[in-house]
Design an enzyme around this catalytic site. Structure first.
Site, short mmCIF file in Angstrom:
data_model
loop_
_atom_site.label_atom_id
_atom_site.label_comp_id
_atom_site.label_asym_id
_atom_site.label_seq_id
_atom_site.Cartn_x
_atom_site.Cartn_y
_atom_site.Cartn_z
N GLU A 284 -5.49 9.79 8.94
CA GLU A 284 -4.14 9.71 9.57
C GLU A 284 -3.74 10.70 10.45
O GLU A 284 -2.77 10.42 11.13
CB GLU A 284 -3.36 9.78 7.99
CG GLU A 284 -3.44 8.89 7.03
CD GLU A 284 -2.30 8.51 6.20
OE1 GLU A 284 -1.43 9.43 6.12
OE2 GLU A 284 -2.39 7.73 5.69
N CYS B 113 -11.51 2.84 -0.66
CA CYS B 113 -10.13 3.37 -0.17
C CYS B 113 -10.02 2.59 1.06
O CYS B 113 -10.87 2.28 1.90
CB CYS B 113 -9.85 4.88 0.38
SG CYS B 113 -8.83 5.28 0.87
N THR B 114 -8.78 1.96 1.35
CA THR B 114 -8.45 1.06 2.54
C THR B 114 -8.53 2.05 3.89
O THR B 114 -8.55 1.20 4.91
CB THR B 114 -7.30 0.36 2.30
OG1 THR B 114 -6.26 1.36 1.85
CG2 THR B 114 -7.27 -0.54 1.14
N HIS B 115 -8.70 3.36 3.73
CA HIS B 115 -8.63 4.14 5.01
C HIS B 115 -9.92 4.25 5.41
O HIS B 115 -10.20 4.37 6.69
CB HIS B 115 -8.08 5.52 4.63
CG HIS B 115 -6.64 5.61 4.82
ND1 HIS B 115 -5.93 5.03 3.65
CD2 HIS B 115 -5.70 6.20 5.53
CE1 HIS B 115 -4.53 5.43 4.10
NE2 HIS B 115 -4.31 6.03 4.90
N CYS C 34 -4.19 -1.67 -2.21
CA CYS C 34 -4.12 0.18 -2.41
C CYS C 34 -5.20 0.11 -3.80
O CYS C 34 -5.04 -0.08 -4.67
CB CYS C 34 -2.92 0.58 -2.74
SG CYS C 34 -2.90 2.27 -3.06
N ASN C 35 -6.28 1.22 -3.72
CA ASN C 35 -7.13 1.25 -4.76
C ASN C 35 -6.44 2.15 -5.78
O ASN C 35 -6.70 1.88 -6.94
CB ASN C 35 -8.44 1.99 -4.24
CG ASN C 35 -9.44 0.63 -3.66
OD1 ASN C 35 -10.16 0.25 -4.42
ND2 ASN C 35 -9.50 0.80 -2.36
N TYR D 127 -0.71 8.58 -2.63
CA TYR D 127 -0.82 8.20 -4.17
C TYR D 127 -1.90 8.90 -4.85
O TYR D 127 -1.77 9.06 -6.02
CB TYR D 127 -0.67 6.64 -4.37
CG TYR D 127 0.66 6.02 -4.29
CD1 TYR D 127 1.73 6.60 -3.64
CD2 TYR D 127 0.80 4.74 -4.95
CE1 TYR D 127 2.83 5.84 -3.54
CE2 TYR D 127 1.86 4.15 -4.91
CZ TYR D 127 3.06 4.55 -4.21
OH TYR D 127 4.26 3.98 -4.09
N GLY D 128 -2.95 9.06 -4.24
CA GLY D 128 -4.30 9.58 -4.91
C GLY D 128 -4.05 10.65 -5.75
O GLY D 128 -4.58 10.61 -6.88
N ASP E 51 0.95 -1.17 0.04
CA ASP E 51 -0.07 0.01 -0.04
C ASP E 51 0.93 1.24 0.00
O ASP E 51 2.02 1.24 0.38
CB ASP E 51 -1.01 -0.12 1.12
CG ASP E 51 -2.00 0.97 1.06
OD1 ASP E 51 -2.52 1.52 -0.11
OD2 ASP E 51 -2.24 1.98 2.18
N SER E 52 0.32 2.34 -0.48
CA SER E 52 1.12 3.66 -0.31
C SER E 52 1.41 4.13 1.02
O SER E 52 2.22 4.92 1.19
CB SER E 52 0.26 4.79 -1.04
OG SER E 52 -0.91 4.90 -0.50
#
Length: 276
Positions: A160, A194-196, A75-76, A44-45, A12-13
């Site tokens: 984050e 999104c994994t967040h 990571c999407n 990365y988005g 993932d980023s």
């Protein structure tokens, strides 16, 4: 790393891919896993397709050098902007026996099964939404499904910066949900692309219309990986099974360890990786 240890690579980023890894470990606990977060170059988005592709390819090659036969892009943005090129162009040159999988295909294969109205909403980063990857892939499996998207650029920073459960997050959650449902009030299924975003689940559920189905990707991807390994015993046999988990970050180890427990659900110790 010796050839005897061939972990499943998870990339993932940043931190979000740990929500995917958490479900992988729960579903497939016997395997060795090697996680790497490219935190030094995150997010990365907002980056261009070519930049995301170059970064992702570099990281995939690193995983291969560590003995990984199989790498999952958890990571999407990387899945949307880099996966297809790596699969179609690079793997044949690097090693045709290795595999790289993403998180978009497993989700789009099943999303239509959850919707009763035939309208679904995708919540993701700007990069994922602009790529149109979800509408394109969903159309292959559920051509009659209507897909609406909303980019939520503030949601990752909220997570984050540990603001995901604070009152300040309410404005941004409500804003983007309102924009999405203004496009189509009959949306009955939301995908957190999104994994967040699973960390925002409680607030998303609070502000979404009652009865809305909200899907996060961890369990879907883990179930898909299990099925993939069952279909490909030649790959399954090459993945080592000692129950180990190893974590790397390209940025501060201390920062990574402090954030990681939010996403992975337990404390962990990471190592620093310098990518040239």
């Amino acid at each position: 790393m010796s050839s005897a240890k061939q972990p499943i690579g998870v990339f993932d980023s940043g931190y979000g891919g740990l929500t995917i890894l958490k479900e992988m470990v729960k579903t497939l606990p016997a395997y060795d896993y090697l996680y790497m977060g490219d935190n030094a170059r995150a997010p990365y988005g907002p980056r261009s397709f070519d930049t995301v592709y170059q970064y992702t390819l570099q990281c995939v090659q690193w995983f291969f050098e560590q003995g990984c036969e199989l790498v999952v892009l958890a990571c999407n943005t990387a899945s949307a902007k880099a996966l297809r090129t790596i699969q179609q162009k690079d793997l044949a040159k690097i090693d045709p026996h290795k595999r790289v999988l993403g998180v978009i295909r497993p989700t789009t294969e099943v999303i239509g099964e959850y919707s009763r109205s035939g309208s679904v909403g995708i919540l993701g980063t700007t990069g994922t939404v602009v790529s149109e990857s979800y509408p394109i892939e969903i159309a292959k499996f559920f051509p009659s499904l209507k897909v609406y998207q909303e980019a939520c650029p503030m949601w990752v920073p909220l997570v984050e910066n540990h603001e995901y459960d604070k009152p300040g997050a309410d404005y941004f959650i409500r804003q983007h949900l309102n924009r999405l449902f203004e496009q189509a009030p009959d949306i009955d299924t939301l995908l957190l692309a999104c994994t967040h975003y699973p960390l925002l689940m409680d607030k998303i559920r609070a502000f979404a219309p009652a009865g809305t189905t909200i899907l996060s990707q961890g369990n879907i991807v883990a179930t898909s990986l299990k099925a993939y390994l069952e279909r490909h015993p030649e790959m399954e046999q090459r993945c080592s099974k000692n129950g180990s988990r190893t974590f790397y970050t390209t940025d501060s180890v201390q920062d990574f360890n402090n954030h990681a427990s939010l996403f992975f659900g337990e404390k962990l110790e990471s190592k620093h990786l310098e990518l040239l």
